[in-house]
Design a protein around this motif. Sequence first.
Motif, short mmCIF file in Angstrom:
data_model
loop_
_atom_site.label_atom_id
_atom_site.label_comp_id
_atom_site.label_asym_id
_atom_site.label_seq_id
_atom_site.Cartn_x
_atom_site.Cartn_y
_atom_site.Cartn_z
N SER A 93 0.87 -1.08 -0.07
CA SER A 93 0.00 0.09 0.17
C SER A 93 0.70 1.22 -0.04
O SER A 93 0.25 2.33 -0.12
N GLN A 134 -5.31 1.53 -5.53
CA GLN A 134 -4.98 -0.03 -5.52
C GLN A 134 -6.13 -0.61 -6.38
O GLN A 134 -5.94 -1.64 -7.03
N CYS A 172 -9.92 1.84 5.57
CA CYS A 172 -9.66 1.17 4.38
C CYS A 172 -10.95 0.25 4.12
O CYS A 172 -11.37 0.24 2.95
#
Length: 376
Positions: A93, A134, A172
């Motif tokens: 990440s 991502q 997240c």
Amino acid sequence: MKFDLLSTDAGSKARAGTITTDHGKIETPIFMPVGTVASVKGVHQRELKEEINPDIILGNTYHLYLRPQTEILKKAGGLHKFMNWDRNILTDSGGYQVYSLSARRKIKEEGVKFKSHIDGSYHTFTPENVMEIQRAIGADIIMAFDECTPYPCDYKYAKRSMHMTHRWLDRCVNHLEKVDPFYGFDQTLFPIVQGSTYKDLRKQSAEYIASVGAEGNAIGGLSVGEPAEEMYAMTEVVTEILPEDKPRYLMGVGTPINILENIALGVDMFDCVMPTRNARNGMLFTAHGTINIKNKKWEDDFSPIDEMGITFVDTEYSKAYVRHLFSVNELLGKQIATIHNLGFYMWLVREARKHILAGDFTTWKNMMVKQMDKRL
């Protein structure tokens, strides 16, 4: 993602399993070659597939965000298509880059503001936008945004950082539900255990991470300068807690011996720049010890690099020839060494898997550790 645990070694916690994603199967334990900027340094994708043959490689969110940037990756159809790789990819990440850019970043609850190492421009990573980045990259396994603490680390700082990493994880998870995958296949989020080298913090963090119920879990903040014994102690604390029916990923580790010792503690997945970086400096790993190919002793040694190696370079080139390439700074020498080292790492984890399934892993591991702990 699906994880099938096939066997556990009788003499240790070593496990053999299979992870299945939309891009195929990953046989564990596994080592993931590091392809930071959409390239495993010095290796064609064809060589990567046909010679080294990993089930999964690693990319990095921080570097791919800066170059080529997510808009280019979206236009290409994601990282798999951009780099012509049809197997699994995991993306870090950027938490480790936040750690390594200590002079160029400022950490707050909201996220991290940092200066690009390329042009000095300012950027901000938050748990939310890292999930979006991502998604755009399109890896099969994506990592939660965390802070990787340095070593040594003050207890109070380690504790504050760990709790912030947990809060960031919650953000997240919540945000990922709002952003669908771009490319028609599933992505799996792995949270990361932190807590530096403090047993009580590692235990607390592992319990929190386990409570999230993710499909896989990672152990971060190790291999940052601490003695190997402390790494093993923290790994053991964490693997006692993380669920057995989920894969465990130890980030950034390590030497061949580190990998075997952590497999014995119940870790399934590894990545490290060591095989490629050390290759470029002339260090070759083998089952019988480490070779510094730059040493004069290899000047007239015309034996193969590694008669037991699994890649074509191991038997097609001699030690004397590779030493010559390094002595004249020929790029081919670094490429040969890189392919050899990655092939050796892949052989090592696959051989470990065979011995776990055969039930004699501990005996084999102890023999290998003794053999590899030599300078040839």
